[in-house]
Design a protein around this motif. Sequence first.
Motif, short mmCIF file in Angstrom:
data_model
loop_
_atom_site.label_atom_id
_atom_site.label_comp_id
_atom_site.label_asym_id
_atom_site.label_seq_id
_atom_site.Cartn_x
_atom_site.Cartn_y
_atom_site.Cartn_z
N UNK A 118 21.61 97.80 61.96
CA UNK A 118 20.40 98.29 62.61
C UNK A 118 20.12 97.55 63.90
N UNK A 119 20.37 96.25 63.89
CA UNK A 119 20.15 95.45 65.10
C UNK A 119 21.12 95.85 66.21
N UNK A 120 22.33 96.22 65.83
CA UNK A 120 23.29 96.67 66.84
C UNK A 120 22.79 97.96 67.51
N UNK A 121 22.20 98.86 66.72
CA UNK A 121 21.62 100.07 67.32
C UNK A 121 20.44 99.71 68.23
N UNK A 122 19.56 98.83 67.78
CA UNK A 122 18.40 98.44 68.59
C UNK A 122 18.85 97.86 69.93
N UNK A 123 19.88 97.03 69.89
CA UNK A 123 20.44 96.45 71.12
C UNK A 123 20.90 97.57 72.06
N UNK A 124 21.61 98.54 71.51
CA UNK A 124 22.13 99.64 72.32
C UNK A 124 20.99 100.48 72.90
N UNK A 125 19.97 100.77 72.09
CA UNK A 125 18.86 101.60 72.56
C UNK A 125 18.10 100.91 73.68
N UNK A 126 17.83 99.63 73.54
CA UNK A 126 17.04 98.91 74.54
C UNK A 126 17.80 98.72 75.85
N UNK A 127 19.13 98.69 75.77
CA UNK A 127 19.92 98.60 77.00
C UNK A 127 19.63 99.78 77.92
N UNK A 128 19.28 100.93 77.32
CA UNK A 128 19.00 102.12 78.12
C UNK A 128 17.75 102.03 78.95
N UNK A 129 16.86 101.09 78.64
CA UNK A 129 15.64 100.91 79.44
C UNK A 129 15.67 99.57 80.18
N UNK A 130 16.86 98.96 80.26
CA UNK A 130 17.01 97.75 81.07
C UNK A 130 16.67 96.47 80.36
N UNK A 131 16.60 96.47 79.04
CA UNK A 131 16.35 95.25 78.27
C UNK A 131 17.67 94.84 77.62
N UNK A 132 18.19 93.70 78.04
CA UNK A 132 19.47 93.21 77.53
C UNK A 132 19.22 92.33 76.31
N UNK A 133 19.82 92.69 75.19
CA UNK A 133 19.57 92.01 73.92
C UNK A 133 20.84 91.33 73.45
N UNK A 134 20.73 90.07 73.07
CA UNK A 134 21.81 89.34 72.40
C UNK A 134 21.47 89.23 70.93
#
Length: 535
Positions: A387-403
Amino acid sequence: MPKLWTPSRRHFLGYSAAALGIGLVTRPSFAQSTPQHGGTLVVSQSNDPVALSGIAHTGVSGEASKALEGLLSYDFDLNPVPQLATDWSVSADGLTYTFKLRPGVKWHDGQPFTSADVAFSLNAIKEVHPRGRVTFAPLTEVQTPDEHTAVLKLSRVAPYLLTAFAAVETPIVPKHLYEGTNVAENPHNNAPVGTGPWVFKEWVRGSHVRYERNPDYWDAPKPYFDALIYQVIPDAAARSIAFETGEVHIGGGANVPIPVSDLARFEALEHIGFDRRGQGYINGVQRIEFNLEVPFFQDQRVRQAFAHTIDKSVIHQTVNFGYGSVIPGPIADTLTKFYEPGLKTYAIDTGKAESLLDAAGFPRGADGIRHRLTLDPLGGSDHHKRGSEYIKQALAGIGVEVSLRTQDFPTYIKRVYTDRDFEFSYHGMSNLFDPTVGVQRLYWSKNFKPGIPFTNGSKYESAAADGYLEAAAIEQDPAKRRQFFTDFQNQVIEDLPDINTVSTVAATVYNKRVVDHTTGALGLAGNFADAHFVS
């Protein structure tokens, strides 16, 4: 001692039960012959437990109810049934609870169990237990008129209280081993001495917890197994292999113990069964929790942007393979008395999300990045990691880079609740049997308790939400109480200290040789006194 499981190979299979149209089957397990003694039951466990007693911890699982017992247990409809109490009554005004205790019960060290143990335990839980502070807030006194009677006096009514006396939630511990000590740090929390069917023998951290049969159990001839082992297998694919080979016999409950992608294939295995019963005491949800002490998340527009970006239906269908349900708020759809489906939702709209982040002062930089964050998935959980991998991918689309920062369960607990060294997390929580016990702890401003796990981790503070929760805790009219919880949910959805995504994928996976493992609402958090092998 039987050979303990060690991984020898790993594999992943990607069948989707939802795509194949296969539902999770309930196969009741009731013995057809007289139970026989013998054998060792091996239970799959993804992580080391936080503790083996729930006297001061909520991060406990089924191990906590094997040596220790509660005053009551519960059938599948959450009706109370006797355990250490044989009879109980509640006064007409709801302010006095009287329990008649089982005579002739002894602690595992041979000392007699009495009402003094009950009084000590309930007062300790009220003081040191994360949920106990809420559950037993109205408790003013425990009277002990004789060795086999405990009388609880309340300052106000508590409509949920009679459902709170299970061993996993409100264990009774021996006063003679706890009195005069720091209850939260007492060594018997990790080496319990109880009255239950199983006597603690050893805890080898990272490997297993072992119990052996209590030959002097008050409910003879139970239990039937000679020993009970909780085997720690952190890797979900490795747990699948262990079930297939028969090296573990049972696991799951609040979460399925194998990758969700394996469920459809496991349905076809002749020696494996699934049981959806025994979830009535848990009612889990998966949630994104924001740390509101982090400046980035203090702006509500940021949290709204996340809500407009993270698609719960993707988590439901892709991460959880169609199991569980999308939920709008903090209460699971499985807790049907209080679930409200018609709550406000945030439509997926990345354009609006980007505008909200612009307005909050986080424009895209030259590299397209607005902000960088670290997300902590709950340790040891396959679907929280995915689920966290999906959240990371989704937020990348609005310019939020997640580690993503993965860690074992104890490290995660310390990071989030003690060190407060996190920005946001993705994890599961139990609503339990009533929102006053399972939900209030996560949102009540008075339950922000650094160092104590599974409390108000976001540090959410809302006078309105507090008011709804406090009113619901004492309201005896069911319709009014439900409305208070609906108002509370609307407030949380507006404030967004978290985003509740889906109800938990919950089931017990078991080898069909094991029967009578699930006998009530506690599921695998029951005491396994009835469980045994059949050939």
